[in-house]
Scaffold this motif. Sequence first.
Motif: not given
Length: 523
Positions: A203-208
């Motif tokens: 999901y790429g930058r899901l955390y960010c």
Amino acid sequence: MSYRWLKWSRVIFALIFFLFTTLVFIDFRGMMTEERITRILWLQFTPSILKFFTLFSLGAVGFMLVLFITVLFGRVYCSAICPLGILQDFITRGGKLFGFRKRFKYRKPSTILRNVILVITILTVLTGSILLVNILDPYSLFGKFANGLIRPAGIWINNILTSILEPRGNYTLYHIDILPVSLYALLLPFLIILTLIIMAGKYGRLYCNTVCPVGTLLGWFSRKSLFRISYNESKCTKCGKCSFACKSECMNIKDLTVDYSRCVACLNCLTVCEDDAIDYRITWRRPVPGTEGYDPGKRMFLAGSIGALFTFTGIKGLYASRGDRTPLNKKPTEIPEKKNYPVSPPGSLSLDHFNSLCTACQLCVSQCPTGVLQPSLIQYGWSGFMQPFMDYDTNYCNFDCVRCSEVCPTGAILSLTEEAKRVTQIGKVVLEIKNCVVYTENTACGSCSEHCPTQAVRMVPYKNNLTIPEVDDSICVGCGACEHACPVRPFKAIYVDGNPIHEIAKEPSGELLEYSEPDEFPF
């Protein structure tokens, strides 16, 4: 207009920041000076803001520059400065290479969830708890990962190369001992990288854009940034390549809109668009905020991750350091140690000061030459989870060492001179004579006295021509050399009880003693 040079400039800057930030944590040869570390970490957002409000120093205004850059260019910090963000890009790139994730797609923002996390994090900091910062701040998470996994791997590689080069007469490298660490200090980095692999790989930058409080805060500023990604509707064919390349999943190809609060200014979309339909320029166009709600699945993933983290950290230490040397006593000791307070690092002033500012980034742990600084479990309570404490089972604190006070980026540990360190009393020695092998088994020892640098522990005459320890806690600095050296098990006969507020020890009347190395104990 070709933006390829702009993207590659961003990539080069990101690699430089990532390389030097990583070197700060894996510097097992002590090559990084205080000035170098300060310069490298100056722009790390959370340490900078904490240090500024602690010292009110102009030397700690890196976060202000980050905010200024964000207002101008968007969330460049997230794509070119934040080490955890750059690490996620590596993972995303690796996922594409191995077919784990070929392309992204637009997702509705979890606006409510990420704003709630940010507000709760700010409120907990204002009430004196820094727990959420410890487990959510991207710099601190990267520090735990770098210190727990990258640094040991670097030492291991160094030792392998040393064993190859030395027989050939090349002494450029030398062997570095790997100091013991607790199991939860090893499991947490694995949990961090596993979580990032799942989130960033798919999901790429899901955390960010869902969990990270720094990303959410910078997102508020980037909504109104001067330079933004924008569509040229007359040229766009809605092929979707920009959306597929957007690791923030914030480009809505149907409406030709960009959620600027989630865009991390990676500029990938600019280089994949073959129709020159996307620009990165000054625009006064009102951004689409994207407040469609939140994804409950992401909330469950967050809750599960934090729950798993606390589950793993309940496991006891991998190294039973109390038993790593043969005990001198034949009969096990029976009186437990009564430690009222943990021992915080010298320069931390007090438990309250330290616990309210330390983000548990583990930089001081990685820089500690003896390894006495170890990540805590519940020594400070759950609010101080993973904050470093003085673990005298592992080792002792060098009498002249001030390394941790030189490298702390948040002001949790303030700078000390060697002269001030020698009289800073972080704890006081406690003697439980009924555990001492001299008292219980009429056996000569004296290990505690031989290793005390201030002579706060000295041997006095006892029966049968033996000597027994006697303590003077007024000249004790709490270095833990006596506790580390004490050979009785399972409970030590001498130990250090932490000072909740650090004090000044009296000057010893006699000559200061030199330390012996831990493997030179007289038993």
